[in-house]
Motif scaffolding. Structure first.
Motif, PDB file in Angstrom:
ATOM      1  N   GLY A 126       9.591  -7.043  -5.737  1.00 12.23           N
ATOM      2  CA  GLY A 126       9.867  -5.824  -4.838  1.00 12.23           C
ATOM      3  C   GLY A 126       8.569  -5.129  -4.551  1.00 12.23           C
ATOM      4  N   ILE A 127       8.592  -4.468  -3.448  1.00  7.19           N
ATOM      5  CA  ILE A 127       7.546  -3.304  -3.396  1.00  7.19           C
ATOM      6  C   ILE A 127       8.103  -2.005  -2.800  1.00  7.19           C
ATOM      7  CG2 ILE A 127       7.199  -4.154  -0.911  1.00  7.19           C
ATOM      8  CD1 ILE A 127       3.986  -3.412  -1.381  1.00  7.19           C
ATOM      9  N   THR A 128       7.696  -1.047  -3.387  1.00  6.89           N
ATOM     10  CA  THR A 128       8.303   0.173  -3.328  1.00  6.89           C
ATOM     11  C   THR A 128       7.036   1.085  -2.702  1.00  6.89           C
ATOM     12  OG1 THR A 128       9.742  -0.193  -5.329  1.00  6.89           O
ATOM     13  CG2 THR A 128       9.440   2.352  -4.726  1.00  6.89           C
ATOM     14  N   ALA A 129       7.430   1.924  -2.095  1.00 10.59           N
ATOM     15  CA  ALA A 129       6.600   2.818  -1.625  1.00 10.59           C
ATOM     16  C   ALA A 129       7.098   4.278  -1.918  1.00 10.59           C
ATOM     17  CB  ALA A 129       6.593   3.044   0.242  1.00 10.59           C
ATOM     18  N   GLN A 153       5.550  -4.301  -6.851  1.00 15.66           N
ATOM     19  CA  GLN A 153       4.535  -3.588  -6.703  1.00 15.66           C
ATOM     20  C   GLN A 153       4.864  -2.103  -6.181  1.00 15.66           C
ATOM     21  OE1 GLN A 153       1.578  -5.701  -3.736  1.00 15.66           O
ATOM     22  NE2 GLN A 153       2.929  -7.357  -4.047  1.00 15.66           N
ATOM     23  N   THR A 154       3.943  -1.047  -6.226  1.00 15.28           N
ATOM     24  CA  THR A 154       4.185   0.224  -5.593  1.00 15.28           C
ATOM     25  C   THR A 154       3.011   0.779  -4.902  1.00 15.28           C
ATOM     26  OG1 THR A 154       3.111   1.271  -7.479  1.00 15.28           O
ATOM     27  CG2 THR A 154       5.433   1.141  -7.627  1.00 15.28           C
ATOM     28  N   VAL A 155       3.296   1.613  -3.939  1.00 17.61           N
ATOM     29  CA  VAL A 155       2.389   2.201  -2.967  1.00 17.61           C
ATOM     30  C   VAL A 155       2.555   3.644  -2.946  1.00 17.61           C
ATOM     31  CG1 VAL A 155       1.599  -0.184  -1.772  1.00 17.61           C
ATOM     32  CG2 VAL A 155       3.424   1.063  -0.858  1.00 17.61           C
ATOM     33  N   ARG A 156       1.629   4.427  -2.523  1.00 18.35           N
ATOM     34  CA  ARG A 156       1.718   5.711  -2.351  1.00 18.35           C
ATOM     35  C   ARG A 156       1.659   6.071  -0.821  1.00 18.35           C
ATOM     36  NH1 ARG A 156      -0.947   9.458  -7.061  1.00 18.35           N
ATOM     37  NH2 ARG A 156      -0.164   8.298  -8.890  1.00 18.35           N
ATOM     38  N   LEU A 157       2.476   6.769  -0.466  1.00 16.67           N
ATOM     39  CA  LEU A 157       2.189   7.279   1.100  1.00 16.67           C
ATOM     40  C   LEU A 157       1.412   8.493   1.171  1.00 16.67           C
ATOM     41  CD1 LEU A 157       5.885   6.496   2.388  1.00 16.67           C
ATOM     42  CD2 LEU A 157       3.930   4.889   2.306  1.00 16.67           C
ATOM     43  N   GLU A 158       1.081   8.798   2.514  1.00  9.13           N
ATOM     44  CA  GLU A 158       0.446   9.958   2.803  1.00  9.13           C
ATOM     45  C   GLU A 158       1.202  11.292   3.360  1.00  9.13           C
ATOM     46  OE1 GLU A 158      -2.455   9.043   5.578  1.00  9.13           O
ATOM     47  OE2 GLU A 158      -3.740   7.733   4.414  1.00  9.13           O
TER      48      GLU A 158
END
Length: 269
Positions: A126-129, A153-158
């Protein structure tokens, strides 16, 4: 706050459907003791009942993590069962539920991280924001990332406003790919392949191409060019698929916009 704190004070999981189960399986594989996990789920699966977690039992008064994985329409009942204070990090994977909803329930001083995972989490791909509220600091975000990296994976939002676009691209995106497999197989049948062979070819082709796109140094655009011989079969197909009015560019732009607009509507209640 870190994973040792989670082991000591506990993690409460509200809702353990497919996404909750995928996350729980990842945590347990990563070494989180089952006795440090409390799960509230009205219809626990056989798998969940065999994990040794505290299931539908009395909750700890101030767990390190409260992870909300229920459907939005079940939110009121679920949150009413939780007893937390400002030391508890609330993490939500509930689609369409804004940070403000949790602040209204628990107070603005409660750290909250909103997350949008997607269904490939079930196979660890998966990928999680993520986006946190004003009370969520870098340590809180890092802990949420550690939890959610168990399924990909993970990503941070602005900003939280980006979550609608994330929902439309990666949250709903797997369904677009599944439909591509369906329609590619159907097109193969139309050209004379058996249904079984067409589906096997479509599944393996989309799965393999996705893996190649993720692993290769080249961009997807360059990978496309690499397999497109001048005046060959791939170019003949791409002339249809890349048509400015009827091809993928216009179609996916409309589809993603429709999903993002619906996400915005759900967020407004």
């Amino acid at each position: 706050m870190d994973m040792n704190d989670v082991k000591t004070r506990g993690l409460v999981l509200l809702g353990c459907g497919k996404m909750g189960s995928a996350m729980l399986a990842g945590w347990l594989r990563g070494g989180l003791p089952p006795e440090a996990v409390w799960v509230i789920d009205p219809k626990p699966s056989d798998w969940l009942q065999a994990q040794g977690v505290n299931l539908n039992a009395g909750l700890p008064p101030s767990p390190a993590i409260l992870l909300v994985a229920v459907k939005p329409q079940m939110m009121d009942d679920a949150l009413g069962a939780a007893e937390i204070d400002a030391r508890t990090l609330v993490v939500s994977v509930a689609a369409g539920t804004l940070l403000a909803r949790f602040e209204a329930t628990f107070g603005a001083d409660t750290p909250v991280v909103r997350a949008m995972p997607n269904t490939p989490a079930a196979v660890g791909r998966g990928i999680t924001a993520l986006i946190g509220n004003a009370a969520a600091n870098d340590d809180h975000l890092a802990l949420a990332e550690a939890l959610l990296s168990a399924v990909g994976q993970t990503v941070r939002l602005e900003s939280e406003s980006q979550m609608d676009a994330v929902t439309a691209v990666s949250g709903s995106g797997p369904a677009y790919v599944f439909h591509l497999i369906e329609t590619l197989a159907a097109a193969g049948e139309a050209e004379g392949l058996s249904p079984e062979l067409a589906m096997q070819l479509a599944r393996a082709t989309v799965g393999g191409a996705g893996q190649l796109a993720e692993d290769a140094d080249e961009t997807p655009g360059q990978l496309r060019i690499n397999v497109t011989s001048p005046n060959g079969t791939t170019q003949a197909a791409l002339e249809v698929l890349m048509d400015a009015e009827s091809g993928f560019p216009a179609l996916l732009r409309r589809a993603v916009h429709a999903a993002a607009e619906r996400s915005r509507e759900l967020g407004r209640g």
